[in-house]
Write a protein that holds these residues in place. Sequence first.
Motif, PDB file in Angstrom:
ATOM      1  N   ARG A  27       0.779  -1.265   0.037  1.00  0.00           N
ATOM      2  CA  ARG A  27       0.011  -0.021  -0.002  1.00  0.00           C
ATOM      3  C   ARG A  27       0.783   1.345   0.024  1.00  0.00           C
ATOM      4  O   ARG A  27       1.573   1.615   0.757  1.00  0.00           O
ATOM      5  N   LEU A  28       0.719   2.180  -0.973  1.00  0.00           N
ATOM      6  CA  LEU A  28       1.378   3.468  -0.900  1.00  0.00           C
ATOM      7  C   LEU A  28       0.490   4.539  -0.768  1.00  0.00           C
ATOM      8  O   LEU A  28      -0.344   4.536  -1.681  1.00  0.00           O
ATOM      9  N   VAL A  29       0.852   5.150   0.287  1.00  0.00           N
ATOM     10  CA  VAL A  29      -0.320   6.166   0.864  1.00  0.00           C
ATOM     11  C   VAL A  29       0.496   7.504   0.990  1.00  0.00           C
ATOM     12  O   VAL A  29       1.549   7.606   1.623  1.00  0.00           O
ATOM     13  N   VAL A  30       0.005   8.631   0.025  1.00  0.00           N
ATOM     14  CA  VAL A  30       0.551   9.759   0.070  1.00  0.00           C
ATOM     15  C   VAL A  30       0.201  10.612   1.070  1.00  0.00           C
ATOM     16  O   VAL A  30      -1.087  10.867   1.295  1.00  0.00           O
ATOM     17  N   GLY A  31       1.031  11.214   2.098  1.00  0.00           N
ATOM     18  CA  GLY A  31       0.229  12.086   3.061  1.00  0.00           C
ATOM     19  C   GLY A  31      -0.187  13.348   2.537  1.00  0.00           C
ATOM     20  O   GLY A  31      -0.152  13.548   1.329  1.00  0.00           O
ATOM     21  N   ASP A  32      -1.067  13.922   3.291  1.00  0.00           N
ATOM     22  CA  ASP A  32      -1.545  15.198   3.049  1.00  0.00           C
ATOM     23  C   ASP A  32      -0.573  16.403   2.718  1.00  0.00           C
ATOM     24  O   ASP A  32       0.552  16.263   3.368  1.00  0.00           O
ATOM     25  N   ALA A  33      -0.821  17.026   1.732  1.00  0.00           N
ATOM     26  CA  ALA A  33       0.371  18.149   1.427  1.00  0.00           C
ATOM     27  C   ALA A  33      -0.084  19.298   2.221  1.00  0.00           C
ATOM     28  O   ALA A  33      -0.815  20.236   1.656  1.00  0.00           O
ATOM     29  N   GLY A  80       6.389  16.819   6.552  1.00  0.00           N
ATOM     30  CA  GLY A  80       7.809  16.093   6.139  1.00  0.00           C
ATOM     31  C   GLY A  80       7.671  14.685   6.576  1.00  0.00           C
ATOM     32  O   GLY A  80       8.119  13.824   5.834  1.00  0.00           O
ATOM     33  N   CYS A  81       7.026  14.273   7.501  1.00  0.00           N
ATOM     34  CA  CYS A  81       6.913  12.761   8.143  1.00  0.00           C
ATOM     35  C   CYS A  81       6.193  12.149   6.897  1.00  0.00           C
ATOM     36  O   CYS A  81       6.456  10.866   6.566  1.00  0.00           O
ATOM     37  N   HIS A  82       4.840  12.892   6.740  1.00  0.00           N
ATOM     38  CA  HIS A  82       3.955  12.099   5.662  1.00  0.00           C
ATOM     39  C   HIS A  82       4.685  11.710   4.321  1.00  0.00           C
ATOM     40  O   HIS A  82       4.557  10.714   3.625  1.00  0.00           O
ATOM     41  N   ALA A  86       5.773   8.380   2.719  1.00  0.00           N
ATOM     42  CA  ALA A  86       5.380   7.775   1.629  1.00  0.00           C
ATOM     43  C   ALA A  86       6.513   7.639   0.469  1.00  0.00           C
ATOM     44  O   ALA A  86       6.398   6.518  -0.218  1.00  0.00           O
ATOM     45  N   SER A  87       7.370   8.605   0.401  1.00  0.00           N
ATOM     46  CA  SER A  87       8.511   8.222  -0.391  1.00  0.00           C
ATOM     47  C   SER A  87       9.265   6.988  -0.178  1.00  0.00           C
ATOM     48  O   SER A  87       9.681   6.094  -1.184  1.00  0.00           O
ATOM     49  N   GLN A  88       9.412   6.470   0.983  1.00  0.00           N
ATOM     50  CA  GLN A  88      10.153   5.355   1.351  1.00  0.00           C
ATOM     51  C   GLN A  88       9.349   4.372   1.283  1.00  0.00           C
ATOM     52  O   GLN A  88      10.015   3.330   0.755  1.00  0.00           O
TER      53      GLN A  88
END
Length: 305
Positions: A27-33, A80-82, A86-88
Motif C-alpha cells: 500500500r502506497l499512501v501519500v500524506g496530506d500536502a 515532512g513525516c508524511h 510515502a517516498s520510502q
Amino acid sequence: MPSPALQQTAPVPPATPEVQPEPPRLRLVVGDAFPDASTAEYSDPDAGNPYSIGARRPYMTWSCLITSMIVGIMLATLSGCHWASASQNSQGAAMYNQGQYTGAMEQFRKAIASNPADPDSYYNLAATTHHLGNQRQDPNLIRQSESLYNQCLDHDPNHVDAHRGLAVLLVDSGRPDRAFTLMKNWAAQNPTLAEPRIELARLYEEHGEPQVALKYLEDAVQSDANNPRAWLALARLREHEGDPVQALQNYQHALQVGGGSLGPNATMATERVAALSRQINSARDAQLNAGGTQMATPEFGSTRY
C-alpha cells in the motif's frame, strides 16, 4: 505459501474466475500536502506604529504569533513525516517488485521511523518479512512478521490486508483455529462492516466449506449493499457452486454499485456477465428444443379449410 502481499487462492475451473484482490498489495499512501511553513516569510505590517495593537497589547500579539509559529512548525513537521514515509514506502515497493526484499524491508523500516503512526508501513514491512520468511523457511522472520501485522492492527483495527496476511500466517503455522477466531472477532466488533465477512468467507471456502462461506457473503451484502467487492465474491462463489442465474445477477449488481471503483475487476465482471448470459440462453434454447415444442399433427379431418 506465497506472502500475503501476493497471495493467490486455490485455483478454480476456468468458468469461475477469481476476483482480483483489492489486491493483496503493497500500500502506497501519500500524506496530506501541508504548506511548508518552514519556508514561509512573516512580516509585521504594524512594526514601528505606536498605536498598533502590538504596541498597546504586546502579550496578546506575541502569544498569537508564537501560537501561529508553533502550529506552522507542527504542520511542516507532519508534512515532512508524511512525505518522507510515502517516498520510502514507494521505494520499498519498487524494490519488492524487483525481488530485492532485504532492501525493501530497510525502506519500510525507514518509513515507520518517519511516521510511526502509519499502519500501511507496518503492513508493508510485515508482508515483506512474511514473504522472505517463507522463502527462507525462517521461523524468526515469521514471528517478526506476526508481530508487525499486529502492530499494523494496533494502528488500524480494520486494516483488511493485515487481517488477511495474519490469517494466512496463522494457517500456515498450524493455527487455523486462531485464524478463524481472528476473523470472527473482527466481524463481531464491526457488525455493519462487510470486509470481515468477506475475509471470513474466503477462509471458509479455502477450508472446503463453501456453504458457510456463502452465508457470510450473504451477510456481507446485507451489511453493506453498496460494497462491490462483496457482490463480486458472492457472484464468483455462486458461479463456482453451479448457480449461474444468481451469479449473473450478482455480477450485474457489482457493476451497478461499483462504478469506476472496480478497477480490473470491472473487465472481469463484464466478461462473466456476457459468458453467463450466453450460457443461460443456450441452456434455455436447448430445453425448449428438447421439451416438445414441435407442433402436433391434428387427429381430426376438416372440410372447412
